[in-house]
Write a protein that holds these residues in place. Structure first.
Motif, PDB file in Angstrom:
ATOM      1  N   ILE A 208       0.852  -1.196   0.000  1.00 50.19           N
ATOM      2  CA  ILE A 208       0.000   0.000   0.000  1.00 50.19           C
ATOM      3  C   ILE A 208       0.888   1.246   0.000  1.00 50.19           C
ATOM      4  O   ILE A 208       1.940   1.264   0.642  1.00 50.19           O
ATOM      5  N   ARG A 209       0.458   2.248  -0.730  1.00 49.65           N
ATOM      6  CA  ARG A 209       1.105   3.560  -0.624  1.00 49.65           C
ATOM      7  C   ARG A 209       0.035   4.634  -0.528  1.00 49.65           C
ATOM      8  O   ARG A 209      -1.073   4.498  -1.061  1.00 49.65           O
ATOM      9  N   SER A 210       0.388   5.721   0.182  1.00 51.21           N
ATOM     10  CA  SER A 210      -0.566   6.807   0.410  1.00 51.21           C
ATOM     11  C   SER A 210      -0.210   8.010  -0.452  1.00 51.21           C
ATOM     12  O   SER A 210       0.912   8.137  -0.954  1.00 51.21           O
ATOM     13  N   GLN A 211      -1.168   8.889  -0.607  1.00 53.74           N
ATOM     14  CA  GLN A 211      -0.980  10.113  -1.399  1.00 53.74           C
ATOM     15  C   GLN A 211      -1.512  11.286  -0.605  1.00 53.74           C
ATOM     16  O   GLN A 211      -2.683  11.333  -0.240  1.00 53.74           O
ATOM     17  N   GLU A 212      -0.625  12.264  -0.334  1.00 51.79           N
ATOM     18  CA  GLU A 212      -1.026  13.477   0.365  1.00 51.79           C
ATOM     19  C   GLU A 212      -1.613  14.481  -0.621  1.00 51.79           C
ATOM     20  O   GLU A 212      -1.394  14.400  -1.826  1.00 51.79           O
ATOM     21  N   THR A 213      -2.341  15.461  -0.077  1.00 54.48           N
ATOM     22  CA  THR A 213      -2.931  16.504  -0.918  1.00 54.48           C
ATOM     23  C   THR A 213      -1.830  17.286  -1.626  1.00 54.48           C
ATOM     24  O   THR A 213      -0.873  17.741  -1.008  1.00 54.48           O
ATOM     25  N   GLY A 214      -1.933  17.416  -2.943  1.00 51.89           N
ATOM     26  CA  GLY A 214      -0.954  18.150  -3.726  1.00 51.89           C
ATOM     27  C   GLY A 214       0.338  17.425  -3.954  1.00 51.89           C
ATOM     28  O   GLY A 214       1.307  18.018  -4.411  1.00 51.89           O
ATOM     29  N   SER A 215       0.372  16.146  -3.645  1.00 57.41           N
ATOM     30  CA  SER A 215       1.604  15.366  -3.769  1.00 57.41           C
ATOM     31  C   SER A 215       1.345  14.140  -4.623  1.00 57.41           C
ATOM     32  O   SER A 215       0.228  13.618  -4.651  1.00 57.41           O
ATOM     33  N   PRO A 216       2.365  13.662  -5.328  1.00 55.19           N
ATOM     34  CA  PRO A 216       2.213  12.376  -6.002  1.00 55.19           C
ATOM     35  C   PRO A 216       2.195  11.263  -4.959  1.00 55.19           C
ATOM     36  O   PRO A 216       2.526  11.489  -3.794  1.00 55.19           O
ATOM     37  N   PRO A 217       1.829  10.064  -5.336  1.00 56.66           N
ATOM     38  CA  PRO A 217       1.852   8.951  -4.377  1.00 56.66           C
ATOM     39  C   PRO A 217       3.244   8.760  -3.802  1.00 56.66           C
ATOM     40  O   PRO A 217       4.252   8.911  -4.485  1.00 56.66           O
ATOM     41  N   GLY A 218       3.285   8.426  -2.509  1.00 54.82           N
ATOM     42  CA  GLY A 218       4.553   8.229  -1.837  1.00 54.82           C
ATOM     43  C   GLY A 218       5.135   6.849  -2.093  1.00 54.82           C
ATOM     44  O   GLY A 218       4.622   6.066  -2.904  1.00 54.82           O
ATOM     45  N   PRO A 219       6.206   6.510  -1.394  1.00 56.53           N
ATOM     46  CA  PRO A 219       6.815   5.184  -1.563  1.00 56.53           C
ATOM     47  C   PRO A 219       5.862   4.083  -1.098  1.00 56.53           C
ATOM     48  O   PRO A 219       5.025   4.280  -0.216  1.00 56.53           O
ATOM     49  N   TRP A 220       6.026   2.913  -1.681  1.00 58.69           N
ATOM     50  CA  TRP A 220       5.235   1.760  -1.247  1.00 58.69           C
ATOM     51  C   TRP A 220       5.656   1.368   0.160  1.00 58.69           C
ATOM     52  O   TRP A 220       6.823   1.410   0.532  1.00 58.69           O
ATOM     53  N   GLY A 221       4.659   0.977   0.928  1.00 59.37           N
ATOM     54  CA  GLY A 221       4.953   0.443   2.246  1.00 59.37           C
ATOM     55  C   GLY A 221       5.503  -0.977   2.152  1.00 59.37           C
ATOM     56  O   GLY A 221       5.576  -1.579   1.067  1.00 59.37           O
ATOM     57  N   LYS A 222       5.925  -1.477   3.252  1.00 59.89           N
ATOM     58  CA  LYS A 222       6.483  -2.820   3.285  1.00 59.89           C
ATOM     59  C   LYS A 222       5.435  -3.844   2.871  1.00 59.89           C
ATOM     60  O   LYS A 222       4.307  -3.846   3.368  1.00 59.89           O
ATOM     61  N   ALA A 223       5.781  -4.699   1.914  1.00 59.96           N
ATOM     62  CA  ALA A 223       4.820  -5.702   1.409  1.00 59.96           C
ATOM     63  C   ALA A 223       4.542  -6.766   2.471  1.00 59.96           C
ATOM     64  O   ALA A 223       5.417  -7.134   3.261  1.00 59.96           O
ATOM     65  N   GLN A 224       3.321  -7.233   2.489  1.00 57.98           N
ATOM     66  CA  GLN A 224       2.898  -8.287   3.409  1.00 57.98           C
ATOM     67  C   GLN A 224       2.366  -9.485   2.598  1.00 57.98           C
ATOM     68  O   GLN A 224       1.866  -9.320   1.474  1.00 57.98           O
TER      69      GLN A 224
END
Length: 547
Positions: A509-525
């Motif tokens: 999973i990766r998150s996206q802040e307002t006005g930002s591109p998606p961030g790095p992927w979180g650790k895979a499970q």
């Protein structure tokens, strides 16, 4: 020595004529300065005239001008007043003390560049270009700094024989002249700058004159200046200035604006061109910055004006030490008192242009990549990365880079970062850093919690991130996520999908802040979808019922 005729030998009509001329001369001379001559033993109006006046014909004028009853009985020590216009003088010259940029001269129809050390005679016509300036020095030490885009003519330079005083007359057609005139200790000294709108006359003072299309502006820094034309006259004591439009009397004098404050100006400037803000001066509508060699303002290497309260310098300034002065400009266009100080320009070799990450951009790759413009003469590059714009909390410092780029080996934690780059060359050594570049490292995506499978539905949950606007979720049967079977978006910190086929799945999973591109992927499970036999039993149910 020519013998003087006796008083009785002069025809009455001639005396009357000469007296009329003398009275007319007195009216004209009232606006000019008189030369004071102290009579010595053996002097009389005739031998004084022969030695010091333009023509022997002036001897009756001296007698009438000074109301001498008996010219043969003049006592030694008597102070005779004589208008400057009547005086005989020896032709003088001006020396070019310094010159910068494009400056040309015309003499007898010949045009040629000007150089320091040249001697200029009266009648010389000068013109400076947009980058030009020069200083003229006269025999008594007076100096005139000629600014850029200026045209003038040296009309008169002479030394009076009677007193040894210097007289200078400059015709300023357009442009700007700043003069420091040596106070005259001898009678008859005069320094005049004539413009199409008015004449500025002084004896000893520091003053500026600017001839412009609409008139003339004059400012006095020390001493006193008389600005006059046929319409009137205005006296300008120290710290005042005025404007005179063509065809109108000079306006009343007004106080010049005070000097700007330059204490906050850095001693070293590492960018050209530069625009460094300063505290505004109340009442100012503009500011002028002049920069000269450290030896003094004998020539200007940068002269810039602007409406903003800032110190300005052009791109062509070479590295080195300079004197800088700044003055505020009021609503009448009058320039105020100078603020002056020394500065050092150290702008070369110029810093490389930063390329990646983009200014105020985002870095989402695991190994953040930095890139900058290559310098063909670079021996090495100097790189700094920090958590603050002042580089007190450095993350990385490298002074051994030979390529115009760098990729970090380790991932950066989430947050704001600042970086800058400099270059060293064999010819110029190490130069200044580039402008500080900011980028943001978004937080990595959250790790999913243990999944819930409810029949045909797979329910995924994770901890909501601060500032996260939405989330991207990938499910892949392969651990490298080269071709994920599921790519999903959601605004909530959970997701429900149809249960995938039984087996081991990888989720990230990766998150996206307002006005930002998606961030790095979180650790895979890893999650495991168990096998179920109910579907097979349903297929076999009709067969079982038929038995």
């Amino acid at each position: 020595m020519q013998a003087c005729p006796p008083e009785s030998a002069r025809p009455a009509r001639t005396r009357a004529t000469l007296l009329g001329l003398a009275l007319a001369a007195c009216c004209n001379a009232a606006l000019a300065q008189d030369v004071i001559y102290v009579v010595r033993p053996g002097d009389n109006p005739w031998n004084i005239t022969e030695r010091y006046l333009k023509s022997i014909d002036y001897w009756p004028r001296i007698q009438d001008y000074n109301r001498i009853v008996d010219p043969l009985a003049i006592q030694p020590g008597t102070r005779l007043r004589t208008p400057v216009a009547w005086m005989r003088g020896d032709r003088g010259t001006a020396r070019v003390l310094d010159v910068r940029g494009t400056v040309e001269r015309w003499v007898d129809g010949t045009m040629a560049p000007l150089a320091a050390g040249m001697t200029l005679a009266p009648g010389t016509h000068l013109r400076s270009g947009a980058d030009g300036s020069l200083t003229l020095e006269f025999a008594d030490g007076s100096r005139s700094l000629v600014g850029n885009n200026t045209e003038l003519r040296l009309d008169e330079i002479r030394r009076l024989r009677a007193s040894g005083a210097q007289q200078v007359h400059i015709e300023l057609q357009q442009g700007h002249v700043e003069s420091a005139v040596t106070p005259g200790k001898r009678s008859g000294g005069r320094f005049m700058i004539q413009t199409p709108a008015a004449v500025a006359a002084v004896r000893g003072t520091d003053f500026r004159v600017s001839a412009e299309a609409d008139g003339v502006r004059a400012e006095t820094l020390e001493g006193e200046v008389a600005l006059r034309n046929r319409r009137g006259e205005t006296r300008l004591p120290a710290g005042t200035g005025t404007f005179s439009a063509r065809g109108r009397a000079p306006e009343k004098a007004s106080a010049l604006l005070p000097a700007p404050e330059l204490e906050a100006l850095p001693e070293r400037l590492e960018r050209v061109p530069f625009r460094v803000p300063i505290a505004a001066v109340e009442g100012a509508r503009g500011y002028r910055t002049q920069i000269a060699p450290l030896t003094g303002f004998s020539a200007i290497v940068s002269d810039r004006s602007g409406a903003e309260a800032a110190v300005l310098g052009h791109a062509g300034l070479a590295d080195g030490s300079y004197r800088l002065r700044v003055r505020a400009i009021d609503g009448r266009g009058l320039e105020g008192v100078d603020a002056e100080r020394s500065i050092v320009i150290d702008a070369r070799p110029e810093a490389p242009f930063p390329r990646l990450p983009a200014p105020d951009g985002f870095a989402t790759d695991e190994g953040v990549a930095f890139a900058w413009a290559a310098n063909a003469e670079a021996e090495r590059y100097h790189f700094e990365l920090a958590r603050d714009a002042h580089f007190e909390d450095r993350v990385l410092q490298r002074d051994d880079l030979t390529a115009p780029g760098l990729v970090l080996d380790e991932a950066l934690a989430a947050g704001d970062y600042f970086w800058r780059i400099a270059v060293s060359t064999a010819a110029e050594g190490r130069g200044p850093f580039s402008d500080v570049q900011r980028f943001r490292r978004p937080p990595p995506g959250p790790a999913p919690e243990a999944p819930e499978i409810d029949g045909d539905t797979l329910h995924l949950r994770w901890r909501a991130g601060d500032g996260a606007q939405r989330y991207q979720v990938q499910l892949s049967s392969a651990a490298d996520f080269a071709a994920p079977e599921y790519e999903l978006d959601t605004q909530a910190a959970e997701l429900r999908i149809a249960t995938p086929a039984a087996g081991v799945w990888h989720v990230r999973i990766r998150s996206q802040e307002t006005g930002s591109p998606p961030g790095p992927w979180g650790k895979a499970q890893q999650i495991e979808v168990p096998h179920t036999h109910w579907r097979a039993l349903l297929i076999l149910l009709p067969l079982l019922l038929a038995l």
